[in-house]
Design a protein around this motif. Sequence first.
Motif, PDB file in Angstrom:
ATOM      1  N   GLY A  90       0.831  -1.212   0.000  1.00 34.48           N
ATOM      2  CA  GLY A  90       0.000   0.000   0.000  1.00 34.48           C
ATOM      3  C   GLY A  90       0.860   1.254   0.000  1.00 34.48           C
ATOM      4  N   ASP A  91       1.861   1.276   0.868  1.00 33.45           N
ATOM      5  CA  ASP A  91       2.767   2.445   0.926  1.00 33.45           C
ATOM      6  C   ASP A  91       3.405   2.686  -0.436  1.00 33.45           C
ATOM      7  OD1 ASP A  91       2.242   2.557   3.618  1.00 33.45           O
ATOM      8  OD2 ASP A  91       4.093   1.563   4.230  1.00 33.45           O
ATOM      9  N   SER A  92       3.907   1.598  -1.041  1.00 31.21           N
ATOM     10  CA  SER A  92       4.659   1.740  -2.299  1.00 31.21           C
ATOM     11  C   SER A  92       3.744   2.122  -3.451  1.00 31.21           C
ATOM     12  CB  SER A  92       5.385   0.432  -2.635  1.00 31.21           C
ATOM     13  OG  SER A  92       6.170   0.024  -1.543  1.00 31.21           O
ATOM     14  N   LEU A  93       2.524   1.601  -3.465  1.00 29.09           N
ATOM     15  CA  LEU A  93       1.597   1.966  -4.546  1.00 29.09           C
ATOM     16  C   LEU A  93       1.225   3.442  -4.431  1.00 29.09           C
ATOM     17  CD1 LEU A  93      -0.811  -1.143  -4.694  1.00 29.09           C
ATOM     18  CD2 LEU A  93       1.100  -0.582  -6.222  1.00 29.09           C
ATOM     19  N   GLN A  94       1.070   3.902  -3.195  1.00 30.81           N
ATOM     20  CA  GLN A  94       0.696   5.307  -3.017  1.00 30.81           C
ATOM     21  C   GLN A  94       1.815   6.233  -3.517  1.00 30.81           C
ATOM     22  OE1 GLN A  94      -1.178   8.409   0.155  1.00 30.81           O
ATOM     23  NE2 GLN A  94      -0.318   6.572   0.998  1.00 30.81           N
ATOM     24  N   THR A  95       3.048   5.929  -3.128  1.00 36.62           N
ATOM     25  CA  THR A  95       4.141   6.814  -3.572  1.00 36.62           C
ATOM     26  C   THR A  95       4.358   6.681  -5.078  1.00 36.62           C
ATOM     27  OG1 THR A  95       5.666   5.119  -2.810  1.00 36.62           O
ATOM     28  CG2 THR A  95       5.383   7.020  -1.388  1.00 36.62           C
ATOM     29  N   LEU A  96       4.164   5.468  -5.608  1.00 39.60           N
ATOM     30  CA  LEU A  96       4.289   5.281  -7.062  1.00 39.60           C
ATOM     31  C   LEU A  96       3.270   6.157  -7.792  1.00 39.60           C
ATOM     32  CD1 LEU A  96       5.613   3.750  -9.432  1.00 39.60           C
ATOM     33  CD2 LEU A  96       3.916   1.940  -9.111  1.00 39.60           C
ATOM     34  N   ALA A  97       2.061   6.229  -7.263  1.00 40.96           N
ATOM     35  CA  ALA A  97       1.008   7.042  -7.894  1.00 40.96           C
ATOM     36  C   ALA A  97       1.466   8.494  -8.041  1.00 40.96           C
ATOM     37  CB  ALA A  97      -0.284   6.974  -7.076  1.00 40.96           C
ATOM     38  N   PHE A  98       2.035   9.035  -6.984  1.00 44.97           N
ATOM     39  CA  PHE A  98       2.462  10.440  -7.053  1.00 44.97           C
ATOM     40  C   PHE A  98       3.684  10.602  -7.951  1.00 44.97           C
ATOM     41  CE2 PHE A  98      -0.332  10.619  -3.383  1.00 44.97           C
ATOM     42  CZ  PHE A  98      -1.099  11.716  -3.761  1.00 44.97           C
ATOM     43  N   GLY A  99       4.558   9.574  -7.964  1.00 39.16           N
ATOM     44  CA  GLY A  99       5.704   9.606  -8.883  1.00 39.16           C
ATOM     45  C   GLY A  99       5.224   9.649 -10.323  1.00 39.16           C
ATOM     46  N   VAL A 100       4.282   8.792 -10.637  1.00 39.20           N
ATOM     47  CA  VAL A 100       3.738   8.711 -11.999  1.00 39.20           C
ATOM     48  C   VAL A 100       3.137  10.065 -12.406  1.00 39.20           C
ATOM     49  CG1 VAL A 100       1.782   7.715 -13.281  1.00 39.20           C
ATOM     50  CG2 VAL A 100       3.332   6.214 -12.026  1.00 39.20           C
ATOM     51  N   LEU A 101       2.392  10.656 -11.496  1.00 40.09           N
ATOM     52  CA  LEU A 101       1.713  11.918 -11.797  1.00 40.09           C
ATOM     53  C   LEU A 101       2.709  13.076 -11.954  1.00 40.09           C
ATOM     54  CD1 LEU A 101      -1.261  12.537 -12.142  1.00 40.09           C
ATOM     55  CD2 LEU A 101      -1.377  13.205  -9.755  1.00 40.09           C
ATOM     56  N   ALA A 102       3.772  13.022 -11.149  1.00 39.75           N
ATOM     57  CA  ALA A 102       4.747  14.119 -11.201  1.00 39.75           C
ATOM     58  C   ALA A 102       5.679  13.986 -12.402  1.00 39.75           C
ATOM     59  CB  ALA A 102       5.573  14.138  -9.910  1.00 39.75           C
ATOM     60  N   GLU A 103       5.961  12.737 -12.809  1.00 50.13           N
ATOM     61  CA  GLU A 103       6.987  12.528 -13.844  1.00 50.13           C
ATOM     62  C   GLU A 103       6.454  12.659 -15.268  1.00 50.13           C
ATOM     63  OE1 GLU A 103       8.531   8.757 -12.570  1.00 50.13           O
ATOM     64  OE2 GLU A 103       9.171   9.704 -10.685  1.00 50.13           O
ATOM     65  N   GLY A 104       5.193  12.250 -15.491  1.00 51.56           N
ATOM     66  CA  GLY A 104       4.647  12.333 -16.855  1.00 51.56           C
ATOM     67  C   GLY A 104       4.360  13.788 -17.202  1.00 51.56           C
ATOM     68  N   ARG A 105       4.324  14.099 -18.513  1.00 49.76           N
ATOM     69  CA  ARG A 105       3.967  15.475 -18.886  1.00 49.76           C
ATOM     70  C   ARG A 105       2.467  15.532 -19.125  1.00 49.76           C
ATOM     71  NH1 ARG A 105       6.683  19.694 -23.073  1.00 49.76           N
ATOM     72  NH2 ARG A 105       4.925  21.124 -23.105  1.00 49.76           N
ATOM     73  N   LEU A 106       1.776  16.199 -18.211  1.00 55.59           N
ATOM     74  CA  LEU A 106       0.303  16.218 -18.264  1.00 55.59           C
ATOM     75  C   LEU A 106      -0.243  17.532 -18.780  1.00 55.59           C
ATOM     76  CD1 LEU A 106      -0.434  14.617 -14.802  1.00 55.59           C
ATOM     77  CD2 LEU A 106      -0.250  13.505 -17.011  1.00 55.59           C
ATOM     78  N   CYS A 107       0.512  18.606 -18.518  1.00 52.58           N
ATOM     79  CA  CYS A 107       0.046  19.937 -18.903  1.00 52.58           C
ATOM     80  C   CYS A 107       1.224  20.677 -19.501  1.00 52.58           C
ATOM     81  CB  CYS A 107      -0.416  20.727 -17.669  1.00 52.58           C
ATOM     82  SG  CYS A 107      -1.681  19.896 -16.727  1.00 52.58           S
ATOM     83  N   ASP A 108       0.941  21.634 -20.350  1.00 51.93           N
ATOM     84  CA  ASP A 108       2.035  22.401 -20.932  1.00 51.93           C
ATOM     85  C   ASP A 108       2.656  23.332 -19.893  1.00 51.93           C
ATOM     86  OD1 ASP A 108       1.588  21.077 -23.278  1.00 51.93           O
ATOM     87  OD2 ASP A 108       0.026  22.496 -23.899  1.00 51.93           O
ATOM     88  N   ASP A 109       1.840  23.742 -18.926  1.00 50.50           N
ATOM     89  CA  ASP A 109       2.327  24.642 -17.876  1.00 50.50           C
ATOM     90  C   ASP A 109       2.679  23.808 -16.632  1.00 50.50           C
ATOM     91  OD1 ASP A 109       2.667  26.477 -15.910  1.00 50.50           O
ATOM     92  OD2 ASP A 109       0.612  27.253 -15.931  1.00 50.50           O
ATOM     93  N   PRO A 110       3.971  23.776 -16.226  1.00 54.65           N
ATOM     94  CA  PRO A 110       4.373  22.953 -15.062  1.00 54.65           C
ATOM     95  C   PRO A 110       3.604  23.306 -13.780  1.00 54.65           C
ATOM     96  CG  PRO A 110       6.300  23.840 -16.188  1.00 54.65           C
ATOM     97  CD  PRO A 110       5.107  24.470 -16.824  1.00 54.65           C
ATOM     98  N   ALA A 111       3.262  24.593 -13.622  1.00 51.91           N
ATOM     99  CA  ALA A 111       2.531  24.993 -12.410  1.00 51.91           C
ATOM    100  C   ALA A 111       1.156  24.321 -12.381  1.00 51.91           C
ATOM    101  CB  ALA A 111       2.385  26.509 -12.359  1.00 51.91           C
ATOM    102  N   ARG A 112       0.548  24.203 -13.550  1.00 49.23           N
ATOM    103  CA  ARG A 112      -0.772  23.547 -13.652  1.00 49.23           C
ATOM    104  C   ARG A 112      -0.633  22.067 -13.278  1.00 49.23           C
ATOM    105  NH1 ARG A 112      -5.383  22.986 -12.900  1.00 49.23           N
ATOM    106  NH2 ARG A 112      -6.893  22.181 -14.372  1.00 49.23           N
ATOM    107  N   GLN A 113       0.473  21.459 -13.706  1.00 46.35           N
ATOM    108  CA  GLN A 113       0.690  20.048 -13.383  1.00 46.35           C
ATOM    109  C   GLN A 113       0.831  19.860 -11.862  1.00 46.35           C
ATOM    110  OE1 GLN A 113       2.956  17.813 -16.010  1.00 46.35           O
ATOM    111  NE2 GLN A 113       3.354  16.130 -14.597  1.00 46.35           N
ATOM    112  N   MET A 114       1.502  20.808 -11.211  1.00 43.93           N
ATOM    113  CA  MET A 114       1.625  20.730  -9.749  1.00 43.93           C
ATOM    114  C   MET A 114       0.249  20.765  -9.089  1.00 43.93           C
ATOM    115  SD  MET A 114       4.574  20.161  -8.818  1.00 43.93           S
ATOM    116  CE  MET A 114       4.309  20.373  -7.078  1.00 43.93           C
ATOM    117  N   GLU A 115      -0.666  21.525  -9.708  1.00 42.82           N
ATOM    118  CA  GLU A 115      -2.033  21.582  -9.163  1.00 42.82           C
ATOM    119  C   GLU A 115      -2.700  20.212  -9.230  1.00 42.82           C
ATOM    120  OE1 GLU A 115      -4.351  24.597 -11.136  1.00 42.82           O
ATOM    121  OE2 GLU A 115      -2.819  26.115 -10.751  1.00 42.82           O
TER     122      GLU A 115
END
Length: 288
Positions: free
Chosen positions: A108-133
């Motif tokens: 559970g711990d590792s899946l949770q941190t993996l989730a945030f890693g995945v979200l932070a590492e992929g390019r989701l938005c053109d504006d990095p600040a928006r991705q942080m949101e």
Amino acid sequence: MADIQARVEHALERCLPPSDVAPMRLHQAMRYSVLGGGKRVRPLLAFAAGELAKADPLRLETVACAVELIHAYSLVHDDLPCMDDDSMRRGKPTTHVEYDEATALLVGDSLQTLAFGVLAEGRLCDDPARQMELVSLLARASGSRGMAGGQAIDLDAVGKPLSVEELEFMHIHKTGALIRSAVQLGAACGNVDADGQDRLDHFGKRAGLLFQVVDDILDAEADSATLGKTAGKDAAQNKPTYVSILGIGRAREMADELKAQALAALEPFGPSAQRLAELTQFIVARRF
Ligand code: GRG
């Protein structure tokens, strides 16, 4: 749905650590807990909201994986003896039964941190600040003011009489927050105006609660083999549910009302919201 489920399965396979890499037992248990099971409702919602927002499917894969990893972690922890103490999930032994409690905790711990890693590492938005949101949105949805908080209220409620309002408050957090975040994250990968975002958010809230009301009805009516998890647990554990508080007839009526509200929120979008509407029907019609 089948195409997106398969696509998400492959994406999850790629983002989970390989089972032959150390620590092998932990990685095997992570893969056991995530792959090859589950309806993938949250990824489907993220994709459907993303389709409405004309988002890039590769970005949607990323947010779908992040939300599903959080969901999988929550199920592993929820099944632990210190919480719901269940031995069956997705038609197979729960992670702590198949492995052991300490491993399940670390999964559970590792899946949770993996989730945030995945979200932070992929390019989701053109504006990095928006991705942080978006990262912060998922953090709020899964933490003490969201899913984990709802679970705390749930554990505290066992054996206590709750009002419908208190039950709703619990489920808006425990189940609803993550479902709502799936819709928000999918839409945020594309373009929706402020008014559209509000409407989608209203839809996500109604759909999240609808999911839980249906879950309570299924727990009371379906058998364990169909559900892939132990049926009748809510009553056995003396847990307040929509069925125990309202009765099965009124719980069904409430599901109908929530479905109508969710569909009404989608109406102004026209055909672009068709998949979200279909998923709403699926949430009601599902048998497990
Ligand atoms: C342990 C922090 C922490 C939270 C646990 C979501 C949750 C909170 C516990 C799950 C218990 C439960 C059965 C809740 C009812 C609604 C729900 C989340 C059902 C399971 O979700 P599905 O039906 O499962 O989407 P699949 O297996 O299809 O992914």
